[in-house]
Design an enzyme around this catalytic site. Structure first.
Site, PDB file in Angstrom:
ATOM      1  N   GLU A 198       0.829  -1.207   0.000  1.00  0.00           N
ATOM      2  CA  GLU A 198       0.000   0.000   0.000  1.00  0.00           C
ATOM      3  C   GLU A 198       0.867   1.262   0.000  1.00  0.00           C
ATOM      4  O   GLU A 198       0.726   2.138   0.857  1.00  0.00           O
ATOM      5  CB  GLU A 198      -0.971  -0.003   1.182  1.00  0.00           C
ATOM      6  CG  GLU A 198      -2.126  -0.983   0.999  1.00  0.00           C
ATOM      7  CD  GLU A 198      -3.327  -0.650   1.871  1.00  0.00           C
ATOM      8  OE1 GLU A 198      -4.156   0.175   1.436  1.00  0.00           O
ATOM      9  OE2 GLU A 198      -3.420  -1.210   2.983  1.00  0.00           O
ATOM     10  N   TYR A 231       0.660  -7.703  -2.366  1.00  0.00           N
ATOM     11  CA  TYR A 231      -0.481  -7.111  -1.684  1.00  0.00           C
ATOM     12  C   TYR A 231      -1.717  -7.742  -2.324  1.00  0.00           C
ATOM     13  O   TYR A 231      -2.206  -7.281  -3.350  1.00  0.00           O
ATOM     14  CB  TYR A 231      -0.485  -5.596  -1.830  1.00  0.00           C
ATOM     15  CG  TYR A 231      -1.709  -4.920  -1.257  1.00  0.00           C
ATOM     16  CD1 TYR A 231      -2.175  -5.255   0.014  1.00  0.00           C
ATOM     17  CD2 TYR A 231      -2.408  -3.946  -1.974  1.00  0.00           C
ATOM     18  CE1 TYR A 231      -3.305  -4.647   0.542  1.00  0.00           C
ATOM     19  CE2 TYR A 231      -3.528  -3.324  -1.445  1.00  0.00           C
ATOM     20  CZ  TYR A 231      -3.973  -3.677  -0.198  1.00  0.00           C
ATOM     21  OH  TYR A 231      -5.096  -3.078   0.338  1.00  0.00           O
ATOM     22  N   ASP A 267       1.110  -8.719   2.477  1.00  0.00           N
ATOM     23  CA  ASP A 267      -0.252  -8.703   3.010  1.00  0.00           C
ATOM     24  C   ASP A 267      -1.079  -9.650   2.141  1.00  0.00           C
ATOM     25  O   ASP A 267      -1.481  -9.301   1.036  1.00  0.00           O
ATOM     26  CB  ASP A 267      -0.807  -7.270   2.952  1.00  0.00           C
ATOM     27  CG  ASP A 267      -2.207  -7.166   3.519  1.00  0.00           C
ATOM     28  OD1 ASP A 267      -2.815  -8.211   3.819  1.00  0.00           O
ATOM     29  OD2 ASP A 267      -2.714  -6.030   3.640  1.00  0.00           O
ATOM     30  N   ASP A 326      -1.981   0.791  10.278  1.00  0.00           N
ATOM     31  CA  ASP A 326      -2.930  -0.117  10.926  1.00  0.00           C
ATOM     32  C   ASP A 326      -2.406  -1.550  10.932  1.00  0.00           C
ATOM     33  O   ASP A 326      -2.998  -2.418  11.562  1.00  0.00           O
ATOM     34  CB  ASP A 326      -4.301  -0.047  10.252  1.00  0.00           C
ATOM     35  CG  ASP A 326      -4.243  -0.260   8.752  1.00  0.00           C
ATOM     36  OD1 ASP A 326      -3.144  -0.150   8.173  1.00  0.00           O
ATOM     37  OD2 ASP A 326      -5.304  -0.510   8.143  1.00  0.00           O
TER      38      ASP A 326
END
Length: 494
Positions: A64, A181, A222, A361
């Site tokens: 990201e 990702y 991720d 986060d």
């Protein structure tokens, strides 16, 4: 920098076992431009080389990035031209300013490290249908990574690779690294789920092909899938509410007593079922009932964190920052480092999460391997590596960020302060600044249209420097951000 690293949270980052330890680290930064506005990264003044060094890691992937080529070339340069790392960056061609993946490989400092970190091949995208600056598709190049699938059309493949979700690098020691990702389908649409499953299918099938070719493989990033029930606080909480499981603190006993629901969780989503089909299970007493699926023909990956940490509960890597879920550790484990090589797993010396690292986060996840190249089973591996090293150590990798984005044609603004030295490189002027120069976030002046300075301009510049106006970076006030711009943690519990 030493003063910064002598303070928390950096003092909490585990020290590597030895100078032969190779550390892999993945971190979803949720925006490379904004992470430096938050503690502890605001201490580094956008110096990503120092940030990477602070993580004590050798191979790093960030997800990201949220960059676009046209509007943020300065930010790309900040992570694309590093002193100690080679950069490989994929950005989306649609949904611009969304997703984006970077993979950063340590620059070897001696002959021994050259046998580990020398990059021999690099690709953008998952399918091989994208092209580098040569204009030739990766899958059609003579010197390619390989393992490509052939069960989708080129238009489908290009669409799959349009969101900047995958970087692949092959190192000289026969190791292929996938920095990822993966899609989440957070909107819950049929189209999003189709895209998500297609991405995972193509990823795992290509990895299976490479595995059959004898390649070592690392998947890191991720993945947006929780493999086990103990990896999902929401999954546990929902079942506790329905009173179909017992809340047991110890992870091993939790899975023994709640065995049926732990198994059902693995099949609760197609994406989770697919990932579990390829990941070797470390759950105690797993699959006593093997009627649902025969895993034995597919499982090639070890979940390095689980292998090292066992069935530890509450080992989450992402939280909903809107609801203070991080403070109570109500999250999900979706950031993974997977490895297909048994030899490497035997040489694992540490693997864990770093939840005390703030700024996103998500939190970083790392795995340490000792130098597995020293274990030479056939007596010829190092000799083969040296032959390859002579071939590849000076090879120009077209997908490397400095080449892919032509970053060597942008002057580093830090050289406007103090002594400047210029070198000619591919018809462009590069500036070399002293190590004490500080980088700013102001837009960097481009050289000229043809990327060269005329002799007249050079003489003029040496006599009378240009007057530039510098603007300070505005710090984003999180309190003013609309709640609609932030993700719900439910988007992550997949």
């Amino acid at each position: 920098m030493e003063e910064i690293l002598s303070q928390p949270p950096f003092t909490k980052i585990p020290i590597k076992k030895s100078n032969k330890t190779i550390r892999f680290l993945t971190f979803n930064v949720n925006g490379i431009k904004t992470i430096c506005n938050y503690h502890p990264w605001n201490q580094f003044k956008q110096e990503f080389n120092d940030i990477f060094l602070s993580l004590k890691s050798d191979i790093i992937t960030l997800q990201e990035l949220k960059l676009t080529i046209n509007t943020t070339l300065n930010e790309i340069k900040n992570i694309g031209h590093l002193k100690n790392y080679r950069s490989f960056i994929s950005l989306p061609t649609k949904k611009k300013g969304y997703s984006g993946v970077g993979l950063f490989i340590k620059k070897p400092e001696n002959d021994e490290e050259k046998q580990i970190y020398t990059v021999v091949k690099a690709e953008e995208g998952l399918t091989g249908y994208l092209s580098d600056k040569s204009g030739t598709r990766y899958r059609d190049q003579e010197d390619k990574i390989g393992g490509y699938t052939n069960d989708m059309s080129e238009s489908e493949a290009l669409n799959l690779d349009s969101e900047g979700r995958c970087v692949i690098v092959e190192l000289i020691n026969n190791l292929v690294i996938f920095a990822l990702y993966c899609p989440a389908n957070s909107q819950g649409t049929e189209e999003g789920e189709t895209f998500r499953l297609l991405f995972l299918q193509q990823l795992l099938k290509r990895c299976e092909n490479l595995h059959n070719l004898g390649k070592r493989i690392i998947i890191m990033g991720d993945i947006n899938v929780s493999l086990d029930l103990i990896d999902s606080a929401e999954g546990i909480n929902d079942r506790l509410g329905l009173k179909i499981i017992e809340d047991i603190r110890d992870g091993v006993n939790f899975e023994i007593e709640n065995y049926k629901e732990c198994i059902n969780f693995k099949f609760s989503r197609k994406s989770r079922e697919l990932m579990n089909k390829y990941v070797i299970q470390s759950m105690i007493y797993l699959l006593r009932d093997k009627q649902k699926i025969n895993y034995s023909n597919y499982q090639i990956f070890y979940d390095t964190t689980r292998i090292y940490q066992g069935r530890r509960k509450k080992m989450y890597t992402v939280w909903n920052t809107l609801t203070s879920s991080r403070q109570i550790n109500y999250g999900s484990r979706i950031d993974l480092i997977l490895c297909n090589c048994t030899k490497m797993i035997k040489h694992t010396s540490n693997a864990d999460i770093l939840p005390f690292i703030q700024g996103s986060d998500h939190c970083p996840v790392f795995t340490d391997f000792e130098n597995w190249n020293e274990e030479n089973e056939e007596g010829k591996e190092k000799k083969d590596i040296m032959i390859e090293l002579n071939k590849y150590q000076d090879k120009k990798i077209m997908f490397e960020a400095k080449n892919h984005f032509k970053l060597n044609k942008i002057r580093d603004i830090s050289t406007l302060f103090g002594k400047r030295n210029f070198i000619e490189s591919n018809g462009s002027s590069e500036s070399i600044s002293s190590s004490t120069s500080s980088r700013t976030s102001s837009p960097q002046p481009e050289i000229s249209k043809d990327n060269k300075e005329t002799e007249t301009d050079q003489k003029s510049n040496s006599k009378k420097p240009k007057v530039l106006v510098y603007k300070s970076r505005k710090t984003i006030d999180n309190n003013k951000l609309s709640s609609s711009s932030k993700k719900s943690i439910n988007d992550y519990f997949l």
